[in-house]
Structure formats: structure tokens, C-alpha cells
Design an enzyme around this catalytic site. Structure first.
Site, PDB file in Angstrom:
ATOM      1  N   GLU A   1       0.854  -1.212   0.000  1.00 28.38           N
ATOM      2  CA  GLU A   1       0.000   0.000   0.000  1.00 28.38           C
ATOM      3  C   GLU A   1       0.881   1.250   0.000  1.00 28.38           C
ATOM      4  O   GLU A   1       2.097   1.185  -0.149  1.00 28.38           O
ATOM      5  CB  GLU A   1      -0.902   0.004   1.247  1.00 28.38           C
ATOM      6  CG  GLU A   1      -2.372  -0.321   0.987  1.00 28.38           C
ATOM      7  CD  GLU A   1      -3.135   0.824   0.344  1.00 28.38           C
ATOM      8  OE1 GLU A   1      -2.530   1.845  -0.013  1.00 28.38           O
ATOM      9  OE2 GLU A   1      -4.360   0.690   0.196  1.00 28.38           O
TER      10      GLU A   1
ATOM     11  N   ARG B   1      -7.412   0.874  13.051  1.00 23.00           N
ATOM     12  CA  ARG B   1      -6.057   1.254  12.656  1.00 23.00           C
ATOM     13  C   ARG B   1      -6.158   2.272  11.524  1.00 23.00           C
ATOM     14  O   ARG B   1      -7.182   2.343  10.825  1.00 23.00           O
ATOM     15  CB  ARG B   1      -5.231   0.049  12.190  1.00 23.00           C
ATOM     16  CG  ARG B   1      -5.701  -0.587  10.880  1.00 23.00           C
ATOM     17  CD  ARG B   1      -4.649  -1.538  10.344  1.00 23.00           C
ATOM     18  NE  ARG B   1      -5.060  -2.265   9.152  1.00 23.00           N
ATOM     19  CZ  ARG B   1      -5.014  -1.811   7.905  1.00 23.00           C
ATOM     20  NH1 ARG B   1      -4.614  -0.562   7.675  1.00 23.00           N
ATOM     21  NH2 ARG B   1      -5.392  -2.554   6.887  1.00 23.00           N
TER      22      ARG B   1
ATOM     23  N   ASN C   1      -5.346   3.583   7.808  1.00 21.62           N
ATOM     24  CA  ASN C   1      -5.226   2.897   6.524  1.00 21.62           C
ATOM     25  C   ASN C   1      -4.636   3.875   5.500  1.00 21.62           C
ATOM     26  O   ASN C   1      -3.533   4.346   5.659  1.00 21.62           O
ATOM     27  CB  ASN C   1      -6.575   2.325   6.090  1.00 21.62           C
ATOM     28  CG  ASN C   1      -6.449   1.317   4.969  1.00 21.62           C
ATOM     29  OD1 ASN C   1      -5.525   0.498   4.961  1.00 21.62           O
ATOM     30  ND2 ASN C   1      -7.365   1.348   4.013  1.00 21.62           N
TER      31      ASN C   1
ATOM     32  N   ASN D   1     -10.563   4.350   2.168  1.00 16.51           N
ATOM     33  CA  ASN D   1      -9.475   4.366   1.187  1.00 16.51           C
ATOM     34  C   ASN D   1      -9.546   5.643   0.366  1.00 16.51           C
ATOM     35  O   ASN D   1     -10.548   6.345   0.348  1.00 16.51           O
ATOM     36  CB  ASN D   1      -9.526   3.139   0.289  1.00 16.51           C
ATOM     37  CG  ASN D   1      -8.664   2.001   0.806  1.00 16.51           C
ATOM     38  OD1 ASN D   1      -7.453   2.144   0.980  1.00 16.51           O
ATOM     39  ND2 ASN D   1      -9.291   0.854   1.084  1.00 16.51           N
TER      40      ASN D   1
ATOM     41  N   ASP E   1     -10.103   0.579  -3.922  1.00 15.11           N
ATOM     42  CA  ASP E   1      -9.050   0.699  -2.907  1.00 15.11           C
ATOM     43  C   ASP E   1      -8.366   2.061  -3.071  1.00 15.11           C
ATOM     44  O   ASP E   1      -9.041   3.076  -3.164  1.00 15.11           O
ATOM     45  CB  ASP E   1      -8.087  -0.481  -3.038  1.00 15.11           C
ATOM     46  CG  ASP E   1      -7.403  -0.828  -1.726  1.00 15.11           C
ATOM     47  OD1 ASP E   1      -6.851   0.077  -1.089  1.00 15.11           O
ATOM     48  OD2 ASP E   1      -7.395  -2.018  -1.346  1.00 15.11           O
TER      49      ASP E   1
END
Length: 295
Positions: free
Chosen positions: A18, A102, A104, A151, A201
Site C-alpha cells: 500500500e 487502525r 489505513n 481508502n 481501494d
């Protein structure tokens, strides 16, 4: 548009690749493996590859405009990181009450504010939010999105629309965006993908204003008109879980694409040996420079 064939430039076998960020300063691409707590740097002109191991999950990267080194999103919040010394300094941990979350994806807007999205570690609970870190170190909750997985984001060319992905529900939202203050207006649904498309994403905007979206579970990157949302191109990749896209290279015409091994069965991995690789392809499309953090 001309899109070359994707080629693997780093067969990293990332569990969850990522966080792509092209550095013109270093002529290199920063990216991460979130779950393996690794920060990568790939330098195309000589093929150099470097890896830093971090003490926590790391998901998004931005360079600093005034300071040295990088700003990262770790599991609980933002931190400065100096790749030369390895020094890591916490800036803000904005949601201690959401212990199952968390950070991202994320990136900086044109004014240098770092937008980071949080998500449920299990990808199920609607606990995700968007945070905005200013150059003064002040971190505010800009949107309590209540999405399981956040995202993006990316912005329109005029800087007055922010796009962000509610990944688990397969929706891309567009928000009116005030550049001076960084405030968001009411969301409108911009795109909704089908099951066959996978899940939206990471994404980026090119110099013509088009959106490029990675598809988790869709084995592709799609390109869309930022006004109508119409699909203009679809680029197939040789593995299912495509996670992020960014333009880089000396003229910003190389499209870099990250991928993941996470969520694939042993049988799928046997058929997809390039899962978790970093890919690159040459295009006649020009990207936009990554905005640095203003601090």
C-alpha cells in the site's frame, strides 16, 4: 490513451502492499507493507531497493515540505520518520477510544494537510473516520464516516472536490471541499461498483483530472472521468488484490501499482506468484506531483 504492459519491478511478496508516494526529491517511490510493518523505497533509475522495519503497522507516506524525512500513518496515528537515522516521533494519536481501529490510506491535499483514514482492523465494524493533520501538528476529526474500510483520498484538479472510498460497500463518494479551511460538504455517491468489479481501494488523479482506482479482488485498475464517473480504461493485473496506484518517474508518466497476498488461499497464491509485487507500466498519461506535508 496508451498503457503499456504492467511489469513487476519488485517481487516483494507483500502481505498488504500500500501507501504509494513518488518522491521527486529522491527520484524514488515510497511504499509499505502494512501488516509486516515495513517501509520500502524503490529507485527506478538504478534499481535500488531499501527496506525499513518499523515497530507498528504503517499505511501511508508523505514527504515533508519544511522538515526532513517523512510523515507516516502508523496504527494509532501520525509520526515523523527520518530514514537516515531511523528516528520515529509520534505527532498525534486521535482516536484512543477506538481500540479496534487502525489507520489505513491517506495523502496530503494541495495545501499540505495530511488526510488519513481509519478502519476496523477486522474490516467489518463501521468505525472508520477521516482525520486532517495540519502543519502545526493539530489533528482534527474531519469526518466521522462510519465506514468499515476507508481508502483514497484524492482531489479534483480545481481542488474543490475530495473523493474517498467506502471500500467495503464498493462506493466512491465525492465531497465538496473548501481548499482554504479543508472542510468537507455533504457527500454524494460518485461511483458504485459491482461484485464482479471487486472493491475500490487506493486511487490517484492525473494531470487531466481523471481518477485511477485500484480494485481489491478485481485484478485491475480502472480510469474514470471525474465529472461523469464514466469508465475510460481498465488495466488488468496478474493478481487479484490490487491496492494502490501512483504516477511517478522523471516525467510522471510511469504508473506504479501495489498488490497484496492477504486474503488469497494457498491455491490462489499458487496461481498468482506475483501477488504482493510492485508493478510499473509506461503510459502517455501524466500524473500530478505528490503534495508534501506542510510541516
Amino acid at each position: 490513451m496508451r498503457l503499456g504492459a504492467p511489469r513487476p519491478v519488485w517481487e516483494a511478496g507483500a502481505t498488504l502492499g500500500e501507501g504509494l508516494c513518488w518522491s521527486a526529491r529522491d527520484a524514488a517511490l515510497w511504499w509499505v507493507d502494512i501488516l509486516e510493518r515495513k517501509l520500502f523505497r524503490y529507485r527506478p533509475h538504478d534499481g535500488e531497493r531499501r527496506i525499513w522495519s518499523l515497530p507498528d503497522t504503517v499505511s501511508a507516506v508523505a514527504e515533508r515540505r519544511r522538515g526532513t524525512g517523512l510523515v507516516l500513518t502508523l496504527r494509532r496515528g501520525y509520526a515523523f520518520f527520518d530514514p537516515k537515522s531511523g528516528a520515529l516521533e509520534t505527532i498525534a494519536e486521535p482516536e484512543p477510544e477506538r481500540s479496534g481501529n487502525r489507520f489505513n490510506d491517506g495523502k496530503c491535499d494541495a495545501q499540505g494537510r495530511f488526510w488519513g483514514g481509519t478502519m476496523d482492523f477486522g474490516c467489518e465494524a463501521p468505525t472508520g473516520a477521516w482525520y486532517r493533520l495540519g502543519a502545526d501538528g493539530r489533528c482534527v476529526r474531519a469526518l466521522d464516516a462510519q465506514w468499515p474500510v476507508t481508502n483514497g483520498p484524492t482531489w479534483s484538479l480545481d481542488g474543490r472536490t475530495m473523493f474517498a472510498n467506502d471500500t467495503a460497500r464498493r462506493v466512491v463518494y465525492a465531497f465538496p471541499f473548501e481548499p482554504d479551511t479543508g472542510t468537507l460538504g455533504a457527500a454524494r455517491e460518485f461511483l458504485r461498483f459491482t461484485e464482479a468489479d471487486g472493491y475500490p481501494d487506493g486511487m490517484t488523479t492525473d494531470a487531466e483530472g481523471r481518477l485511477w482506482i485500484a480494485h481489491w479482488g478485481g485484478a485491475c485498475v480502472s480510469c474514470h472521468d471525474a465529472g461523469s464517473g464514466a469508465e475510460l480504461a481498465r488495466l488488468p493485473l496478474p493478481t487479484d488484490h490490487i491496492t494502490n496506484v501512483a504516477f511517478g518517474g522523471p516525467d510522471l508518466t510511469t504508473l506504479f501499482v501495489s498488490s497484496a497476498r492477504s486474503g488469497l488461499s494457498d491455491a490462489q497464491l499458487a496461481l498468482q506468484p506475483l501477488a504482493g509485487a510492485l508493478f510499473a507500466l509506461e503510459t502517455d498519461v501524466r500524473g500530478l506531483p505528490a503534495a508534501p506535508f506542510a510541516g
